[in-house]
Design a protein around this motif. Structure first.
Motif, PDB file in Angstrom:
ATOM      1  N   ASP A 145       5.987   7.150  -6.133  1.00 23.65           N
ATOM      2  CA  ASP A 145       4.885   6.375  -5.554  1.00 23.65           C
ATOM      3  C   ASP A 145       5.289   5.601  -4.309  1.00 23.65           C
ATOM      4  N   TYR A 146       6.538   5.164  -4.251  1.00 26.53           N
ATOM      5  CA  TYR A 146       6.972   4.348  -3.106  1.00 26.53           C
ATOM      6  C   TYR A 146       7.787   5.191  -2.114  1.00 26.53           C
ATOM      7  N   GLY A 147       9.065   5.400  -2.388  1.00 29.84           N
ATOM      8  CA  GLY A 147       9.905   6.130  -1.441  1.00 29.84           C
ATOM      9  C   GLY A 147       9.418   7.535  -1.167  1.00 29.84           C
ATOM     10  N   GLY A 148       8.960   8.227  -2.208  1.00 24.10           N
ATOM     11  CA  GLY A 148       8.516   9.605  -2.026  1.00 24.10           C
ATOM     12  C   GLY A 148       7.328   9.711  -1.102  1.00 24.10           C
ATOM     13  N   HIS A 149       6.375   8.820  -1.264  1.00 23.42           N
ATOM     14  CA  HIS A 149       5.176   8.879  -0.426  1.00 23.42           C
ATOM     15  C   HIS A 149       5.509   8.577   1.031  1.00 23.42           C
ATOM     16  N   VAL A 150       6.357   7.567   1.259  1.00 25.79           N
ATOM     17  CA  VAL A 150       6.709   7.213   2.637  1.00 25.79           C
ATOM     18  C   VAL A 150       7.504   8.335   3.295  1.00 25.79           C
TER      19      VAL A 150
END
Length: 409
Positions: free
Chosen positions: A143-148
Motif C-alpha cells: 500500500d505504501y512503498g509498492g504504490h509509490v
C-alpha cells in the motif's frame, strides 16, 4: 545439515536460504551443482572479483536469472549471444549490444536526472500517506512503498500514474516462484508487454521526439547490423525498468522500517536527524534486507577460483544475499546496526550489470522513510500477519502489515 546439499530451487532453501549460505561460505565457497552444471559462489570477495570482470569471461546469454528449465540443458562449450531478431532482453547480450541498448533506457536514472525526481517522489509519498494514515492499519510493502514505486515506474515509462496499482499487481504475480522451478519470467512477459508495447506504438505514431525518453530512444536505436527494433522488441527492452523499478524498493523500505521498529534505540537515533541519518541507515537496510538472492552468468572463457576451473558453457550463480552476510566483509553480519560502516555493497550488483536504477532506488527508499518518520510518531509492525513467500530469487516481505498513530490525528 550433516548431509549438506544446496540447490536454489529446493523448497527448503527457498523457504529460508540463510543457514545454507553460512555453510557454503564456511565450507564450500565454490559449490558445484551437477544437476544444473553450475557453480555457486557465496563469499563477498569472490563475487565482487568475478562480477568486476568485463572482458567476456562471463556472459548472460542464458539470462541473468535462468529458470530450472534453462539450467537443465547442459552446454558442451561456449554459448554464443542470441540472434538480434527477434531481440530478447538486452542483458542477454555481451558488449557492445548490451551497453548500447542499456544507454537507451538510462537517461531518467543518471545521477543528475535522478536527483530531479526527489520532489515528485516526496509528493507521491505524502499523497499516499494522506490516504493511508486515516485507515490506521495497512500494508507497508504493497500500500505504501509498492504504490509509490509503481507510480514512479509509470512516470519513467510514459504510463498513466493511475495504472500504478495494476502495474504493482502484475509484477508481484510475475515474481512468484514454484519450488523446483524458480522464477520463469517468460510466463509473465505477455502480461508485462501488454502495458509496454502500446507505449511504443503510441510514441512511434507521435514521432518519438524524445519527450518520452526511454521509449523514444529505443524506437530510434539502430543495431550494429543497421536494423531497428520492432514495437515488441523495444517494449521488451523496457522490462528491466518495469520489473526492477517496481519490486525491490517496497520490500527494502518495509523491511527497513520493521528492523528499526525492532530496535527502538536505533530508531530514536535515526529520528534525531532525518536528513543526515536516514541515508546512513538506508545502506545497512540495503545490506540486511535487499531481497535479490542471486544472479547468473554463463562462462565463455575458463575461469579459475579456489583451485577450481570453471569451463566454457558452465554457469556461475553469484549469491548476493550470502555475500551480504559474509563476516569476512561485515563483522557480526547477522546483527542490524543502523550506522554500520559499509565500504562495499553488492545489493545493486557490481560491474557490467550494475543496477541501472541505483540512484533513483536509493532516493526512493530515503524519501519514503523520511516522510514516514515526519508523519508517523508511532507504529507497530503486525509481524504475525507478515508474508514472505518462498522464492529462489526475490525472497522479500511481500506483505508487512502495520498499525500507525499519525501525529495530530
Amino acid at each position: 545439515m550433516s548431509d549438506f546439499s544446496y540447490d536454489p530451487f529446493d523448497p527448503a532453501v527457498m523457504a529460508d536460504p540463510l543457514p545454507y549460505y553460512r555453510v557454503l561460505r564456511d565450507e564450500h565457497p565454490v559449490y558445484y551443482l551437477p544437476k544444473w552444471d553450475t557453480y555457486a559462489l557465496s563469499r563477498f570477495s569472490d563475487i565482487w572479483d568475478a562480477l568486476r570482470i568485463t572482458d567476456g569471461t562471463f556472459v548472460a546469454s542464458e539470462g541473468t536469472l535462468p529458470s530450472a528449465a534453462v539450467l537443465q540443458r547442459h552446454n558442451s562449450g561456449p554459448v554464443a549471444d542470441p540472434p538480434l531478431h527477434p531481440m530478447p532482453f538486452h542483458a542477454n547480450f555481451d558488449s557492445p549490444v548490451y551497453e548500447s541498448v542499456r544507454r537507451c533506457t538510462s537517461s531518467p536514472f543518471r545521477p543528475r536526472s535522478a536527483a530531479g525526481w526527489a520532489e515528485r517522489i516526496r509528493t507521491l509519498a505524502n499523497e499516499r500517506l494522506d490516504e493511508l494514515l486515516p485507515r490506521g492499519t495497512f500494508d507497508l510493502t504493497q500500500d505504501y512503498g509498492g504504490h509509490v514505486a509503481a507510480a514512479m515506474v509509470c512516470e519513467f515509462l510514459g504510463l498513466p500514474v493511475e495504472l500504478a496499482s495494476e502495474v504493482l499487481a502484475a509484477v508481484n504475480a510475475g515474481s512468484l516462484a514454484q519450488p523446483g522451478e524458480g522464477v520463469e519470467v517468460a510466463n509473465s512477459r505477455p502480461g508485462f508487454l501488454s502495458y509496454l508495447t502500446p507505449i511504443v506504438e503510441r510514441r512511434r505514431a507521435e514521432g518519438a521526439d524524445g519527450s518520452v525518453p526511454i521509449a523514444d530512444s529505443l524506437i530510434n536505436f539502430v543495431l550494429p547490423d543497421g536494423s531497428t527494433l520492432s514495437d515488441s522488441e523495444a517494449a521488451t527492452q523496457m522490462l528491466g525498468v518495469f520489473i526492477g523499478g517496481t519490486e525491490t524498493v517496497p520490500k527494502v523500505t518495509a523491511a527497513g522500517l520493521w528492523q528499526l521498529a525492532e530496535h527502538p534505540d536505533q530508531l530514536a537515533a535515526v529520528r534525531a536527524d532525518l536528513e543526515h541519518n536516514v541515508p546512513i541507515a538506508r545502506e545497512e537496510i540495503l545490506r540486511y534486507t535487499a531481497p535479490a538472492q542471486w544472479f547468473a552468468r554463463t562462462v565463455r572463457r575458463p575461469y579459475m577460483i579456489h583451485g577450481t576451473t570453471i569451463q566454457p558453457g558452465q554457469r556461475v550463480i553469484t549469491l548476493l544475499a550470502s555475500a551480504a552476510r559474509d563476516e569476512r566483509e561485515y563483522p557480526n553480519p547477522d546483527a542490524f546496526i543502523w550506522n554500520r560502516p559499509i565500504e562495499r555493497l553488492l545489493s545493486f550488483g557490481h560491474g557490467q550489470h550494475f543496477c541501472l536504477g541505483v540512484h533513483v532506488a536509493r532516493l526512493e527508499v530515503t524519501i519514503l522513510m523520511q516522510e514516514w518518520f515526519r508523519r508517523v510518531s508511532d507504529y507497530r509492525i503486525l509481524s504475525e500477519s507478515a508474508s514472505r513467500p518462498p522464492s529462489s530469487f526475490q525472497w522479500g516481505w511481500n506483505s508487512v502489515p502495520v498499525d500507525v498513530h499519525a501525529e495530530g490525528g
